[in-house]
Motif scaffolding. Structure first.
Motif, PDB file in Angstrom:
ATOM      1  N   THR A 146      -6.190   3.228   3.961  1.00  0.00           N
ATOM      2  CA  THR A 146      -6.019   2.750   5.337  1.00  0.00           C
ATOM      3  C   THR A 146      -7.326   2.234   5.947  1.00  0.00           C
ATOM      4  O   THR A 146      -7.298   1.499   6.930  1.00  0.00           O
ATOM      5  N   THR A 174      -3.462  -6.332   6.614  1.00  0.00           N
ATOM      6  CA  THR A 174      -3.862  -5.217   5.750  1.00  0.00           C
ATOM      7  C   THR A 174      -4.011  -5.707   4.306  1.00  0.00           C
ATOM      8  O   THR A 174      -3.144  -6.405   3.791  1.00  0.00           O
ATOM      9  N   HIS A 218      -5.719   1.428  -2.127  1.00  0.00           N
ATOM     10  CA  HIS A 218      -4.601   1.159  -1.230  1.00  0.00           C
ATOM     11  C   HIS A 218      -4.764   1.934   0.076  1.00  0.00           C
ATOM     12  O   HIS A 218      -3.782   2.306   0.714  1.00  0.00           O
ATOM     13  N   SER A 248       0.831  -1.206   0.000  1.00  0.00           N
ATOM     14  CA  SER A 248       0.000   0.000   0.000  1.00  0.00           C
ATOM     15  C   SER A 248       0.865   1.255   0.000  1.00  0.00           C
ATOM     16  O   SER A 248       0.662   2.175  -0.806  1.00  0.00           O
ATOM     17  N   SER A 296      -1.164  -6.646   1.774  1.00  0.00           N
ATOM     18  CA  SER A 296      -0.244  -5.533   1.541  1.00  0.00           C
ATOM     19  C   SER A 296       1.190  -5.942   1.809  1.00  0.00           C
ATOM     20  O   SER A 296       2.123  -5.462   1.155  1.00  0.00           O
ATOM     21  N   GLN A 334      -9.792  -0.241   6.349  1.00  0.00           N
ATOM     22  CA  GLN A 334      -9.816  -1.660   6.013  1.00  0.00           C
ATOM     23  C   GLN A 334     -11.153  -2.326   6.326  1.00  0.00           C
ATOM     24  O   GLN A 334     -11.249  -3.553   6.341  1.00  0.00           O
ATOM     25  N   LEU A 375      -5.246  -4.817   0.083  1.00  0.00           N
ATOM     26  CA  LEU A 375      -5.535  -3.842  -0.963  1.00  0.00           C
ATOM     27  C   LEU A 375      -6.380  -4.525  -2.025  1.00  0.00           C
ATOM     28  O   LEU A 375      -6.417  -5.751  -2.112  1.00  0.00           O
TER      29      LEU A 375
END
Length: 666
Positions: free
Chosen positions: A137, A196, A135, A117, A160, A139, A198
């Motif tokens: 933050t 995390t 990408h 990301s 990520s 989530q 993307l």
């Protein structure tokens, strides 16, 4: 320049680094786990330091132990190779704090590119083209749903952090997204400690093209052209080549410029690879690997440069040895990764002892980078790569011919390998026609994974001829040792009173029995085979190869004997037959060969029998766990288990006798 470098890795990359250091007059320190105490990289280095037990987390991933080894041995720098700690920013910082040079980029550059990301945000600001995607933050599932709707299906949900296909899901419709996110999160958290995700537009038929970049401490960045790494299985590369085939010149130039821009955006120093997807005349950044790549030899062969030497000189503060304008491409190079794995079984790793290992001859057109020798073991603890086979020639068709010939010449017995699979890819018309892409293996699956077929008459004839010639050699040696070397009892010509001198042989080919009748003739052996007869002659040469003549067709093959098994290695194909010889089986039992052995290192998870138990052929006796797979050892015949040598939970080595087995007499 450094006087001593510690190589914080193992296998072929450790050997590769050690050879360049030796050429430059730099002393080297190897590190090793207990499993690698006798490994090739240990022998190649001037000194070696034990790190700990075999598991990587207790040895090669112990940054503290590696730094202690560097301090104790006086190493000024650490080369991390690839994998293990090569992209570990914390380890790079620890090296700097200890006053030891980390031969790689700065911790900040590693951090910046370690997150997919964050790296995409940086690349977007640097003007490097990106795959349309999210990408951010946020989530939450709702944010990811909104992003996927905005991008348009199909989309790719991926972790990520990390790589190698872990934490990655293709989602083709909105109803599949929730489950894909849940699965990708769980896998990413387990593999990388970071869940995390993307979301990106899924390209259904892309090529994977990457740019080799290099930066120095004086602010100069160059690229050493591109490599095509599209032939992949499970998102892992199989074949790589340079330059990329069938790529427009303007795209090559634009990719090179984008790679340099990516490196400049983070003040990159050292060797790195900027990876792109290319489809429909456009390319998109996917990630940057902040280390030397496995496939770097193809770049070396087309540019004439030693990239490890560049790494060492740059890390020592020297400027890049060549300017961009002075770099040029000469010829074409292809690399094939030779793995101990089973392509037909989903490319699962194969572990065990390399009982026979013959790589092709090296020279101006063929290079073999390896970290193993005949007799070494492919361990359950590490990557099962045997070698990298790299070929070069003036153009791609000539390099491809070199690759096919080298793959046919490569011989490995003791573990399953992907050599025949690589040969199938190299021989495929679509590969020759430059129709490469990340879905190549899936597209041509039926061609690349043909159904297994029984050994043909030619293979049976070679097996029978090898048995006959070796028996003749053994009989001649026994006669020479005896008190009466001319005794007729030493003859192996099948003589019978008032009858044709013939002999019947049988070979087990999987679950089939294949019969061969041997007629002894003055001019050779007349072999009656399932499809006809052939006159066979030959000899075993000084290298142990079988030089055969079958009805006037002469060729040289290799036959490796393992007990009653014969592995025939012929023109890139491997055939395993078992001599169905009651006398030889009895001799093996008399010599203590009645035990059943572990086919690979592993843990005994279950004992399904006990001493004194009568069993039938095919009954399961012991279950081993190795490489997260269970392997069941079964009774080879009707008989009795006379002794057990291990208990459930015990670790066993490859070849260890698990139990004693007495076949039932007739």
């Amino acid at each position: 320049m450094f006087t001593k470098v510690l190589i914080a890795n193992r296998g072929e990359i450790a050997c590769r680094v050690a050879r360049t250091c030796r050429r430059l007059g730099i002393k080297t320190v190897a590190v090793y786990s207990d499993a690698d105490a006798a490994a090739m990289h240990v022998d190649l280095c001037d000194e070696a330091w034990r790190l700990g037990p075999p598991p990587a987390r207790e040895s090669y991933l112990r940054g503290d132990a590696i730094l202690e080894a560097a301090r104790r041995t006086g190493a000024e720098a650490i080369h991390p190779g690839y994998g293990f700690l090569s992209e570990n920013a914390a380890f790079a910082r620890a090296c700097a704090e200890a006053g030891i040079v980390f031969i790689g980029p700065s911790p900040e550059a590693i951090d910046a590119m370690g997150s997919k990301s964050e790296s995409k945000r940086l690349m977007e600001r640097a003007g490097v083209p990106l795959v349309p995607g999210y990408h951010g933050t946020d989530q939450s599932l709702s944010a990811l749903r909104a992003a996927a709707d905005d991008i348009g299906y199909p989309v790719l949900v991926k972790a990520s952090a990390g790589g190698g296909g872990k934490g990655m899901r293709v989602v083709r419709a909105p109803g599949e997204l929730d489950a894909a996110v849940e699965g990708a999160r769980s896998e990413a958290a387990s593999a990388f400690g970071d869940d995390t995700l993307l979301v990106e537009k899924y390209l259904d038929a892309p090529r994977h093209v990457e740019i080799q970049v290099f930066g120095d401490t004086h602010g100069t960045v160059v690229h050493l052209f591109e490599r095509d790494c599209s032939i992949q299985r499970r998102h892992q590369k199989v074949l790589e080549e340079a330059p990329a085939p069938d790529l427009p010149d303007d795209i090559r130039a634009a990719m090179g410029a984008a790679g340099v821009a990516a490196a400049q955006a983070i003040g990159y120093v050292g060797a790195g690879t900027v990876e792109f997807l290319y489809q429909d005349g456009r390319f998109y950044f996917i990630e940057m690997n902040t280390r030397l790549q496995v496939e770097h030899p193809v770049t070396e062969l087309i540019t004439g440069q030693d990239l490890v030497e560049w790494q060492l000189r740059v890390a020592a503060g020297a400027p890049l040895p060549v300017a961009q304008a002075d770099l040029a491409v000469t010829g074409h190079a292809i690399e094939a990764r030779v793995y101990a794995e089973d392509p037909a079984g989903g490319f699962l790793p194969s572990i065990g002892k390399l009982r026979h290992l013959r790589p092709p001859a090296e020279g101006p057109h063929v290079r073999v980078d390896t970290g193993v020798r005949e007799g070494d073991r492919v361990s359950m603890h590490y990557d099962p790569m045997i070698a990298k086979l790299i070929v070069w020639d003036a153009d791609r068709p000539a390099a491809l011919r070199r690759l096919r010939a080298a793959l046919e010449a490569y011989q490995v017995v003791g573990v399953s390998t992907n050599l025949e699979f690589l040969g199938s890819v190299a021989a495929h018309p679509a590969f020759a026609a430059e129709r490469v892409g990340t879905r190549f293996i899936e597209t041509f699956e039926s061609d690349l994974f043909p159904e297994a077929v029984p050994a043909d008459d030619g293979v049976l004839a070679l097996a029978a001829l090898d048995v006959l010639l070796r028996r003749q050699t053994e009989a001649s040696a026994a006669a020479a040792r005896s008190g009466d070397p001319h005794s007729p009892w030493h003859n192996t010509d099948g003589w019978r009173l008032n009858d044709d001198n013939y002999q019947r042989m049988a070979f087990l080919d999987g679950d089939q029995t294949r019969a061969v009748t041997v007629h002894y003739r003055p001019e050779g052996y007349r072999l009656d085979l399932p499809g006809g007869s052939v006159l066979a002659r030959g000899e075993i040469d000084a290298d142990g190869n079988l030089v055969s003549d079958l009805d006037g067709f002469r060729r040289r093959v290799t036959v490796v004997r393992q007990g009653l098994d014969l592995i025939i290695l012929d023109r890139g194909r491997q055939h395993r037959l078992t001599l169905d010889d009651p006398a030889s089986r009895a001799a093996e039992r008399d010599q203590g060969g009645g035990g059943l052995v572990a086919p690979m290192p592993g843990k005994v998870t279950r004992l399904l029998t006990e001493a004194g138990q009568a069993v039938e052929k095919g009954d399961p006796l012991v279950v081993l766990e190795a490489m997260k797979m269970e392997h069941t050892i079964v009774a080879p015949d009707d008989g009795t288990v006379t002794a057990l040598h291990f208990q459930a939970g015990d670790q066993v080595e490859d070849g260890a006798a698990l139990l004693e087995f007495e076949p039932r007499g007739d």
